[in-house]
Design a protein around this motif. Structure first.
Motif, PDB file in Angstrom:
ATOM      1  N   HIS A  69      -3.710   2.388 -13.136  1.00  0.00           N
ATOM      2  CA  HIS A  69      -3.506   1.967 -11.585  1.00  0.00           C
ATOM      3  C   HIS A  69      -4.571   2.922 -10.655  1.00  0.00           C
ATOM      4  O   HIS A  69      -4.707   4.096 -10.826  1.00  0.00           O
ATOM      5  CB  HIS A  69      -2.145   2.394 -11.109  1.00  0.00           C
ATOM      6  N   GLN A  70      -4.991   2.408  -9.567  1.00  0.00           N
ATOM      7  CA  GLN A  70      -5.615   3.015  -8.511  1.00  0.00           C
ATOM      8  C   GLN A  70      -4.876   2.896  -7.361  1.00  0.00           C
ATOM      9  O   GLN A  70      -4.668   2.004  -6.644  1.00  0.00           O
ATOM     10  CB  GLN A  70      -7.030   2.422  -8.448  1.00  0.00           C
ATOM     11  N   ALA A  71      -4.385   4.072  -6.702  1.00  0.00           N
ATOM     12  CA  ALA A  71      -3.516   4.316  -5.536  1.00  0.00           C
ATOM     13  C   ALA A  71      -4.350   4.197  -4.391  1.00  0.00           C
ATOM     14  O   ALA A  71      -5.378   4.891  -4.044  1.00  0.00           O
ATOM     15  CB  ALA A  71      -2.791   5.676  -5.711  1.00  0.00           C
ATOM     16  N   ILE A  72      -4.185   3.248  -3.449  1.00  0.00           N
ATOM     17  CA  ILE A  72      -5.108   3.089  -2.348  1.00  0.00           C
ATOM     18  C   ILE A  72      -4.364   3.792  -1.176  1.00  0.00           C
ATOM     19  O   ILE A  72      -4.886   4.010   0.043  1.00  0.00           O
ATOM     20  CB  ILE A  72      -5.411   1.698  -1.913  1.00  0.00           C
ATOM     21  N   THR A  73      -2.986   3.942  -1.003  1.00  0.00           N
ATOM     22  CA  THR A  73      -2.406   4.637  -0.027  1.00  0.00           C
ATOM     23  C   THR A  73      -0.837   5.157  -0.677  1.00  0.00           C
ATOM     24  O   THR A  73      -0.469   4.467  -1.475  1.00  0.00           O
ATOM     25  CB  THR A  73      -2.050   3.815   1.236  1.00  0.00           C
ATOM     26  N   GLN A  74      -0.347   6.025   0.109  1.00  0.00           N
ATOM     27  CA  GLN A  74       1.271   6.273  -0.396  1.00  0.00           C
ATOM     28  C   GLN A  74       1.953   5.751   0.973  1.00  0.00           C
ATOM     29  O   GLN A  74       1.625   5.640   2.176  1.00  0.00           O
ATOM     30  CB  GLN A  74       1.201   7.659  -0.326  1.00  0.00           C
ATOM     31  N   ALA A  75       3.370   5.455   0.721  1.00  0.00           N
ATOM     32  CA  ALA A  75       4.357   5.225   1.718  1.00  0.00           C
ATOM     33  C   ALA A  75       5.666   5.812   1.443  1.00  0.00           C
ATOM     34  O   ALA A  75       5.950   6.166   0.404  1.00  0.00           O
ATOM     35  CB  ALA A  75       4.469   3.263   1.704  1.00  0.00           C
ATOM     36  N   ASP A  76       6.491   5.601   2.434  1.00  0.00           N
ATOM     37  CA  ASP A  76       7.896   6.204   2.182  1.00  0.00           C
ATOM     38  C   ASP A  76       8.486   5.335   1.370  1.00  0.00           C
ATOM     39  O   ASP A  76       8.498   4.116   1.237  1.00  0.00           O
ATOM     40  CB  ASP A  76       8.557   5.943   3.630  1.00  0.00           C
ATOM     41  N   PRO A  77       9.221   6.236   0.455  1.00  0.00           N
ATOM     42  CA  PRO A  77       9.952   5.417  -0.778  1.00  0.00           C
ATOM     43  C   PRO A  77      11.083   4.537  -0.457  1.00  0.00           C
ATOM     44  O   PRO A  77      11.103   3.475  -1.193  1.00  0.00           O
ATOM     45  CB  PRO A  77      10.189   6.573  -1.609  1.00  0.00           C
ATOM     46  N   GLY A  78      11.690   4.653   0.539  1.00  0.00           N
ATOM     47  CA  GLY A  78      12.812   3.863   0.769  1.00  0.00           C
ATOM     48  C   GLY A  78      13.735   3.913  -0.569  1.00  0.00           C
ATOM     49  O   GLY A  78      14.236   5.033  -0.433  1.00  0.00           O
ATOM     50  N   GLN A  79      14.268   2.960  -0.891  1.00  0.00           N
ATOM     51  CA  GLN A  79      15.142   2.938  -1.781  1.00  0.00           C
ATOM     52  C   GLN A  79      14.414   3.186  -3.284  1.00  0.00           C
ATOM     53  O   GLN A  79      15.199   3.607  -4.275  1.00  0.00           O
ATOM     54  CB  GLN A  79      15.876   1.705  -2.131  1.00  0.00           C
ATOM     55  N   ALA A  80      13.055   3.331  -3.248  1.00  0.00           N
ATOM     56  CA  ALA A  80      12.271   3.376  -4.651  1.00  0.00           C
ATOM     57  C   ALA A  80      12.330   5.020  -5.201  1.00  0.00           C
ATOM     58  O   ALA A  80      12.213   5.741  -4.113  1.00  0.00           O
ATOM     59  CB  ALA A  80      10.996   2.888  -4.433  1.00  0.00           C
ATOM     60  N   ALA A  81      12.110   5.508  -6.389  1.00  0.00           N
ATOM     61  CA  ALA A  81      11.926   6.605  -6.681  1.00  0.00           C
ATOM     62  C   ALA A  81      10.447   7.088  -6.462  1.00  0.00           C
ATOM     63  O   ALA A  81       9.451   6.137  -6.467  1.00  0.00           O
ATOM     64  CB  ALA A  81      12.067   6.570  -8.122  1.00  0.00           C
TER      65      ALA A  81
END
Length: 171
Positions: free
Chosen positions: A129-141
């Motif tokens: 995978h290539q991460a292009i950005t990060q975001a708030d996880p919300g319900q995800a780990a």
């Protein structure tokens, strides 16, 4: 013959000298035979290693012979993905035809070693995978793939193109 030597003594001495010379020659021949045997074994091992290397190279060439063609088909997969995503709420023969075409194309590609990397909801894997950005996880780990912008692809377990993803931010 010296004065102290008798004819039989001289004969024995000549025989001993000849016997020693023959022993030396036999030892030299045994050494040469051993060297030739070792050379033969080394050559045989080299040939076997070369045969294995050629077989491995042929197998690699066979596994990745379609790499260029399949790589050039990735934009077609992307276009079909985008078209199907846009038609998500529609139904009808056009959408069904696109879905059928997409499934057939995926099957042909899979039969030739191509595998889709669609990691939504999975832990981020920098190898695929290539991460292009990060975001708030919300319900995800944290560290989980939240969204896939572009699917990735593997060709016979080797990365052809990484998946472009948004990853859940870690605190």
């Amino acid at each position: 013959m010296t004065q102290n030597e008798t004819p039989s003594h001289a004969h024995e001495s000549a025989e001993a000298s000849l016997e020693a010379q023959l022993r030396d020659e036999i030892a030299a021949l045994h050494s040469e035979i051993e060297q030739l045997r070792m050379d033969s074994l080394r050559e045989r091992a080299d040939l076997e290693n070369q045969r294995k290397r050629v077989a491995r190279d042929v197998e690699q060439a066979r596994k990745f012979a379609n790499e260029r063609l399949l790589g050039e088909l990735l934009p077609v997969f992307d276009s079909l993905d985008a078209g199907l995503a846009a038609a998500v709420e529609q139904s009808g023969p056009l959408k069904e035809g696109m879905e059928l075409t997409y499934r057939q194309l995926l099957k042909v590609a899979a039969d030739n070693g191509l595998a889709v990397v669609d990691p939504a909801g999975q832990p981020f894997n920098p190898d695929h995978h290539q991460a292009i950005t990060q975001a708030d996880p919300g319900q995800a780990a944290p560290g989980t793939v939240l969204q896939v912008f572009q699917k990735g692809y593997l060709l016979n377990e080797r990365l052809l193109r990484p998946a472009l993803v948004v990853v859940a931010r870690q605190d």
